[in-house]
Design a protein around this motif. Structure first.
Motif, PDB file in Angstrom:
ATOM      1  N   ARG A  67     -35.801-110.783 -64.091  1.00 36.17           N
ATOM      2  CA  ARG A  67     -36.200-109.411 -64.745  1.00 36.17           C
ATOM      3  C   ARG A  67     -35.984-109.612 -65.071  1.00 36.17           C
ATOM      4  NH1 ARG A  67     -30.994-111.778 -62.274  1.00 36.17           N
ATOM      5  NH2 ARG A  67     -29.026-111.764 -63.236  1.00 36.17           N
ATOM      6  N   TYR A  68     -36.919-110.675 -65.966  1.00 35.59           N
ATOM      7  CA  TYR A  68     -36.957-110.788 -67.461  1.00 35.59           C
ATOM      8  C   TYR A  68     -37.656-109.866 -68.200  1.00 35.59           C
ATOM      9  CZ  TYR A  68     -38.621-113.235 -71.500  1.00 35.59           C
ATOM     10  OH  TYR A  68     -38.938-114.103 -72.786  1.00 35.59           O
ATOM     11  N   ALA A  69     -38.338-108.921 -67.729  1.00 39.35           N
ATOM     12  CA  ALA A  69     -38.495-107.342 -67.761  1.00 39.35           C
ATOM     13  C   ALA A  69     -38.382-106.544 -67.655  1.00 39.35           C
ATOM     14  CB  ALA A  69     -40.118-107.946 -67.974  1.00 39.35           C
ATOM     15  N   GLY A  70     -37.376-106.672 -67.114  1.00 35.75           N
ATOM     16  CA  GLY A  70     -36.736-105.085 -66.353  1.00 35.75           C
ATOM     17  C   GLY A  70     -36.333-105.294 -65.192  1.00 35.75           C
ATOM     18  N   PRO A  71     -35.374-104.420 -64.490  1.00 39.79           N
ATOM     19  CA  PRO A  71     -34.783-104.740 -62.932  1.00 39.79           C
ATOM     20  C   PRO A  71     -35.473-104.107 -62.296  1.00 39.79           C
ATOM     21  CG  PRO A  71     -34.517-102.467 -64.170  1.00 39.79           C
ATOM     22  CD  PRO A  71     -34.957-103.701 -65.325  1.00 39.79           C
ATOM     23  N   GLN A  72     -37.044-103.558 -62.467  1.00 37.92           N
ATOM     24  CA  GLN A  72     -37.795-104.008 -61.669  1.00 37.92           C
ATOM     25  C   GLN A  72     -38.454-104.943 -60.915  1.00 37.92           C
ATOM     26  OE1 GLN A  72     -38.220-103.145 -64.378  1.00 37.92           O
ATOM     27  NE2 GLN A  72     -39.749-104.133 -65.569  1.00 37.92           N
ATOM     28  N   ARG A  73     -38.577-106.422 -61.613  1.00 37.31           N
ATOM     29  CA  ARG A  73     -38.897-107.270 -60.787  1.00 37.31           C
ATOM     30  C   ARG A  73     -40.219-107.196 -60.254  1.00 37.31           C
ATOM     31  NH1 ARG A  73     -34.179-110.035 -57.931  1.00 37.31           N
ATOM     32  NH2 ARG A  73     -32.229-109.653 -59.476  1.00 37.31           N
ATOM     33  N   SER A  74     -40.670-106.963 -61.828  1.00 38.33           N
ATOM     34  CA  SER A  74     -41.767-106.764 -61.300  1.00 38.33           C
ATOM     35  C   SER A  74     -42.938-108.404 -61.934  1.00 38.33           C
ATOM     36  CB  SER A  74     -43.081-105.936 -62.093  1.00 38.33           C
ATOM     37  OG  SER A  74     -44.123-106.686 -62.030  1.00 38.33           O
ATOM     38  N   ASP A  75     -43.224-109.074 -61.567  1.00 41.19           N
ATOM     39  CA  ASP A  75     -43.812-110.245 -61.237  1.00 41.19           C
ATOM     40  C   ASP A  75     -45.193-109.924 -62.862  1.00 41.19           C
ATOM     41  OD1 ASP A  75     -42.559-111.957 -59.509  1.00 41.19           O
ATOM     42  OD2 ASP A  75     -44.780-111.726 -57.813  1.00 41.19           O
ATOM     43  N   ALA A  76     -45.722-109.595 -62.293  1.00 39.69           N
ATOM     44  CA  ALA A  76     -46.954-109.261 -63.623  1.00 39.69           C
ATOM     45  C   ALA A  76     -46.033-108.774 -65.424  1.00 39.69           C
ATOM     46  CB  ALA A  76     -47.783-107.637 -62.966  1.00 39.69           C
ATOM     47  N   ASP A  77     -45.523-107.121 -64.976  1.00 37.64           N
ATOM     48  CA  ASP A  77     -44.928-107.174 -66.144  1.00 37.64           C
ATOM     49  C   ASP A  77     -43.066-108.293 -66.905  1.00 37.64           C
ATOM     50  OD1 ASP A  77     -45.076-104.892 -65.610  1.00 37.64           O
ATOM     51  OD2 ASP A  77     -43.072-104.044 -65.006  1.00 37.64           O
ATOM     52  N   ASN A  78     -43.287-109.783 -65.768  1.00 34.13           N
ATOM     53  CA  ASN A  78     -42.334-110.281 -66.762  1.00 34.13           C
ATOM     54  C   ASN A  78     -43.225-111.671 -66.953  1.00 34.13           C
ATOM     55  OD1 ASN A  78     -39.850-109.676 -65.419  1.00 34.13           O
ATOM     56  ND2 ASN A  78     -40.289-110.813 -63.345  1.00 34.13           N
ATOM     57  N   ILE A  79     -44.140-112.123 -66.505  1.00 34.00           N
ATOM     58  CA  ILE A  79     -45.573-112.877 -66.912  1.00 34.00           C
ATOM     59  C   ILE A  79     -45.730-112.457 -68.145  1.00 34.00           C
ATOM     60  CG2 ILE A  79     -47.311-113.912 -66.763  1.00 34.00           C
ATOM     61  CD1 ILE A  79     -47.472-114.119 -63.834  1.00 34.00           C
ATOM     62  N   ASN A  80     -46.353-110.771 -68.407  1.00 34.92           N
ATOM     63  CA  ASN A  80     -46.841-110.656 -69.186  1.00 34.92           C
ATOM     64  C   ASN A  80     -46.080-110.441 -70.766  1.00 34.92           C
ATOM     65  OD1 ASN A  80     -49.156-109.615 -68.614  1.00 34.92           O
ATOM     66  ND2 ASN A  80     -48.283-107.970 -67.847  1.00 34.92           N
TER      67      ASN A  80
END
Length: 195
Positions: free
Chosen positions: A87-100
């Motif tokens: 959940r690095y980029a937020g609670p949505q737990r999106s792989d792409a968001d986390n990588i970005n």
């Protein structure tokens, strides 16, 4: 065939681990045992999270089980995202968001050294056991490959030129953090007189 619950409903993890077990155990998911609630992961360590999930399943469903938690630890980011990797980029737990977010965070850093670490907790007949797997590597500057999940498209394991997402499942499992932790677990299970 002996049954063992993997405390997850992540189909990617189930498939990955089922392949490692090579048909020696029937791997059950949380759904398979009728557990439909989301298991808490609110501890501040990977070990704490894996213990919390495995203990919950054992105490509430009385099923031999194991749970894992994995973190990507980046040197230049003081070990982040670590326990918050999913959940690095937020609670949505999106792989792409986390990588970005990860790639953006590393833009001003020269060092791209990192490691993946997996902690597994096994509850077997009301006894707790822990196992760990680590793989060192570096973070690529861009996405490479379309296999795997999570941070696989940007993680290049030490001694290799490909990201995890460019490797076959067999190649990745042979060297991955989860693969190493699972091998420890499997060796332990094989030494048990009964499961």
């Amino acid at each position: 065939m002996k049954e063992l619950c993997f405390a997850t409903n992540n189909r990617n993890k189930i498939a990955e681990v089922s392949q490692m077990l090579e048909g020696k155990y029937k791997l059950l998911s949380l759904e398979d045992i009728g557990c439909h609630e989301e298991l808490a992961e609110d501890q501040d360590t990977l070990e704490g999270n894996s213990r919390q999930k495995a203990r919950y399943v054992w105490e509430n469903y009385n099923v031999n089980c194991f749970a894992d938690d994995t973190g990507l630890e980046v040197d230049a980011l003081c070990g982040e995202p670590g326990v918050y990797s999913a959940r690095y980029a937020g609670p949505q737990r999106s792989d792409a968001d986390n990588i970005n977010k990860l790639l953006e965070s590393l833009q001003s850093h020269e060092s791209r050294r990192a490691r993946f670490r997996t902690s597994i907790t096994l509850y077997l007949d009301d006894k707790e056991y822990q196992f760990e797997g680590i793989v060192n590597g570096t973070i690529a500057t861009e996405y490479k490959g379309d296999k795997g999940f999570g941070y696989d498209p940007v993680f290049i394991p030490e001694g290799h030129d490909l990201t995890f997402a460019q490797m076959s499942a067999e190649e990745k499992n042979a060297i991955s953090h989860r693969g190493r932790a699972m091998q420890e677990l499997i060796r332990f299970l094989q030494a048990q007189p009964k499961l």
